[in-house]
Scaffold this motif. Structure first.
Motif, short mmCIF file in Angstrom:
data_model
loop_
_atom_site.label_atom_id
_atom_site.label_comp_id
_atom_site.label_asym_id
_atom_site.label_seq_id
_atom_site.Cartn_x
_atom_site.Cartn_y
_atom_site.Cartn_z
N ARG A 119 -4.61 -0.36 -7.81
CA ARG A 119 -5.86 0.39 -7.65
C ARG A 119 -5.54 1.69 -6.91
O ARG A 119 -4.62 1.74 -6.10
N ILE A 120 -6.34 2.71 -7.18
CA ILE A 120 -6.08 4.02 -6.59
C ILE A 120 -7.40 4.68 -6.16
O ILE A 120 -8.43 4.47 -6.77
N ALA A 174 -4.35 10.52 -1.52
CA ALA A 174 -4.53 9.36 -2.40
C ALA A 174 -4.02 8.12 -1.69
O ALA A 174 -3.08 8.17 -0.89
N PHE A 175 -4.66 7.01 -2.00
CA PHE A 175 -4.34 5.71 -1.42
C PHE A 175 -4.20 4.73 -2.57
O PHE A 175 -5.08 4.65 -3.44
N ILE A 211 0.84 -1.19 0.00
CA ILE A 211 0.00 0.00 0.00
C ILE A 211 0.88 1.25 0.00
O ILE A 211 2.05 1.20 0.38
N GLY A 212 0.31 2.33 -0.45
CA GLY A 212 0.98 3.62 -0.39
C GLY A 212 -0.07 4.69 -0.18
O GLY A 212 -1.20 4.57 -0.67
N VAL A 213 0.29 5.71 0.55
CA VAL A 213 -0.63 6.82 0.79
C VAL A 213 0.17 8.12 0.76
O VAL A 213 1.35 8.14 1.11
N ASP A 214 -0.47 9.18 0.29
CA ASP A 214 0.19 10.48 0.28
C ASP A 214 -0.86 11.57 0.46
O ASP A 214 -1.99 11.43 0.00
N ILE A 215 -0.47 12.61 1.15
CA ILE A 215 -1.35 13.77 1.34
C ILE A 215 -0.58 15.02 0.91
O ILE A 215 0.62 15.13 1.16
N VAL A 216 -1.27 15.90 0.23
CA VAL A 216 -0.65 17.12 -0.31
C VAL A 216 -1.39 18.33 0.24
O VAL A 216 -2.62 18.40 0.18
N GLU A 236 2.45 9.75 -6.12
CA GLU A 236 3.34 9.52 -4.98
C GLU A 236 2.92 8.26 -4.21
O GLU A 236 3.78 7.48 -3.78
N SER A 237 1.62 8.04 -4.04
CA SER A 237 1.17 6.84 -3.31
C SER A 237 1.51 5.56 -4.08
O SER A 237 1.89 4.55 -3.49
N VAL A 238 1.38 5.59 -5.41
CA VAL A 238 1.75 4.43 -6.23
C VAL A 238 3.25 4.20 -6.14
O VAL A 238 3.71 3.07 -5.98
#
Length: 141
Positions: free
Chosen positions: A106-107, A118-119, A7-12, A59-61
Motif C-alpha cells: 500500500r502507498i 510517500a509512505f 515500511i518505507g518512507v521518502d521525502i523529495v 523510493e519508499s516501496v
C-alpha cells in the motif's frame, strides 16, 4: 516479528528534483518513470510535483522491500485509480512467495509546493487489517 511487515518512507525536495530533471530531462524520465507514469504527470499544470511524488513513492516501496527482496527500481510502477488514489504495481512480485508469505503493498503520497513525501507498507496478504494495526502499534508507528 511474527508476520512480515515492512515500511518505507521518502521525502523529495521539489527544487532539487527539478534540477535533476533539467540535467538530462527525457533520459532521466525514461530511466525512472514508465510511459504511463509520465502521461499521468504531464496531464497536470505543474507535472514536476507529481513526478516528485511518484519518485518518492517508488523510493519508499524500494526501501520497504529491500530488507527481503532486491527489486530493480524501474520495476516499481505507481498507477492511479479513477479516483486518483495511488497504487503500487509490481508485476514481478505477483507470484513471489517469500517464506510462504504472499506480498502486498500500500502507498500514500502527498506533496505541496516544496516537498513530496510517500509512505509504503509491504505486508503478507494472509495478515488481516487488525493484525497489521497490532503490529504497527507494537512497533510504535
Amino acid at each position: 516479528m511474527d508476520r512480515y511487515l515492512e515500511i518505507g518512507v521518502d521525502i523529495v525536495d521539489i527544487e532539487e528534483f527539478t534540477q535533476k530533471l533539467s540535467n538530462g530531462s527525457q533520459r532521466f524520465l525514461n530511466k525512472i518513470f514508465t510511459l504511463d507514469e509520465q502521461m499521468y504527470c504531464e496531464q497536470f499544470a505543474d507535472p514536476i510535483r507529481h513526478y516528485a511524488g511518484i519518485f518518492a513513492a517508488k523510493e519508499s516501496v524500494y526501501k520497504a522491500l529491500s530488507n527481503k527482496i532486491q527489486i530493480p527500481f524501474w520495476k516499481i510502477e505507481i498507477v492511479h485509480t479513477n479516483f486518483g488514489q495511488p497504487e503500487i504495481h509490481l508485476p514481478s512480485l505477483q507470484n513471489i512467495h517469500h517464506d510462504e508469505i504472499k506480498l502486498c503493498a500500500r502507498i500514500s503520497i502527498s506533496h505541496d509546493k516544496t516537498k513530496a513525501i510517500a509512505f509504503a507498507i509491504v505486508y503478507d496478504s494472509n495478515v488481516s487489517e487488525e493484525q497489521i494495526a497490532q503490529i504497527l502499534i507494537k512497533q510504535q508507528l
